[in-house]
Scaffold this motif. Structure first.
Motif, mmCIF file in Angstrom:
data_model
loop_
_atom_site.group_PDB
_atom_site.id
_atom_site.type_symbol
_atom_site.label_atom_id
_atom_site.label_comp_id
_atom_site.label_asym_id
_atom_site.label_seq_id
_atom_site.Cartn_x
_atom_site.Cartn_y
_atom_site.Cartn_z
ATOM 1 N N SER A 181 0.832 -1.203 0.000
ATOM 2 C CA SER A 181 0.000 0.000 0.000
ATOM 3 C C SER A 181 0.868 1.255 0.000
ATOM 4 N N GLU A 185 0.788 3.844 -3.223
ATOM 5 C CA GLU A 185 0.227 5.181 -3.000
ATOM 6 C C GLU A 185 1.123 6.243 -3.629
ATOM 7 N N LYS A 186 2.431 6.146 -3.395
ATOM 8 C CA LYS A 186 3.367 7.099 -3.999
ATOM 9 C C LYS A 186 3.548 6.823 -5.484
ATOM 10 N N LEU A 235 -5.662 0.668 -0.739
ATOM 11 C CA LEU A 235 -5.236 2.059 -0.879
ATOM 12 C C LEU A 235 -6.308 3.005 -0.345
ATOM 13 N N ILE A 237 -7.761 5.483 -1.504
ATOM 14 C CA ILE A 237 -8.156 6.281 -2.665
ATOM 15 C C ILE A 237 -9.523 5.800 -3.146
#
Length: 306
Positions: A181, A185-186, A235, A237
């Motif tokens: 994760s 994410e990055k 994630l 998001i």
């Protein structure tokens, strides 16, 4: 603590300068002789979001000169991690922690194969927008976050003390239990801006303000998010556009490292950023045509760099 930073380009120099300014015994290791000579002569200037200071530290082109260290940071680009990990072997003790921090996918596995997963901490940084105005000087537009997570169960007890060491240099550190994760994410943020900024020559803020560029950038992000979901990566998001916009809004004047590479006539990390999306997508039966096109165009530009 005695710390060896292997790879003191823009981000590695930020790490070296701020950790040295916090009182640690830091060794900057890099093959750029002019940069190393400037640090030896006058120290390392760190300017930008953290202020403006001259950090005093050791500098060398040979990692072995650093002697036994408490922590090694591998801060090279993705294509240099294996050489950096091998160069670190002579300065490792049984208790040395290795932190590897790269853009893109796959670097941690290559480092673990050389130094051992039981000592490896994986790092992800964001919101720095760092660049090198010249030898002995690094500038960073932001100072957002550093995420740290253990590469394997045996390294889990090393994360907390490693995080405290970085906090002593002023870094905003979050410990992550879920490395996948953390990395993805990055990675989605890198995929959004790296290729698009490189092809347009725009800063992150300029891409967000340009309808055409932003449509390409967010399509790259959406493809990467779809791959993450297909791989069952958890994630934070729900809607990718506001997520990447929030990231970019913190460093609107920054140029991604991929664009800086092209401005200097250097090949970039395209294969582990935008270029990684179609490759990993195919493993899940998906396609990523926008990232594939962006990657092909970046590689086409780089063909003139030889």
């Amino acid at each position: 603590m005695r710390i060896g930073i292997i790879g003191t380009g823009a981000m590695g120099s930020v790490y070296a300068g701020l950790l040295a300014d916090a009182g640690h015994d830091v060794w900057a290791v890099d093959l750029w002789e002019d940069h190393i000579a400037a640090i030896r002569r006058a120290g390392l200037r760190v300017s930008g979001a953290s202020g403006d200071r001259i950090a005093r530290l050791n500098a060398t082109t040979d990692a072995a000169e650093a002697g036994p260290v408490d922590m090694v940071v591998i801060a090279t680009k993705a294509d240099g991690v294996e050489a950096a990990a091998r160069s670190a072997l002579p300065i490792l003790t049984p208790d040395t922690v290795v932190v590897t921090i790269q853009n893109g996918l796959g670097s941690a596995d290559r480092v673990a194969a050389i130094v051992g997963a039981d000592r490896l901490i994986v790092g992800v940084v964001g919101g720095f927008g760092a660049s090198l105005p010249g030898p002995g000087h690094v500038h960073h537009n932001g100072w957002e976050f550093l995420y740290l997570g253990a590469s394997g169960e045996a390294a889990a007890d090393k994360v907390a003390p490693t995080a405290e060491l970085w906090r002593s240099g002023g870094f905003s550190v979050k410990e992550h239990a879920d490395i996948a994760s953390m990395v993805w994410e990055k990675f989605i943020c890198n995929v959004t801006f790296s290729g698009t900024c490189t092809l347009t020559g725009m800063t992150i803020g300029e891409v967000m303000a340009n309808e055409g560029a932003w449509s390409v950038a967010t399509a790259c992000a959406a493809e990467a998010l779809a791959v993450a979901r297909a791989r069952n990566i958890t994630l934070p998001i729900t809607d990718v556009e506001p997520f990447v916009r929030a990231f970019g809004s913190r460093i609107p004047n920054a140029r991604p490292s991929m664009l800086l590479d092209h401005l200097a006539g250097r090949r970039s990390e395209i294969d582990v950023i935008n270029g990684a999306v179609p490759r990993v997508a195919a493993e899940s039966g998906l396609a990523a045509p926008v990232n594939a096109t962006v990657s092909a165009l970046v590689r086409a530009r780089e063909s003139a760099f030889d």
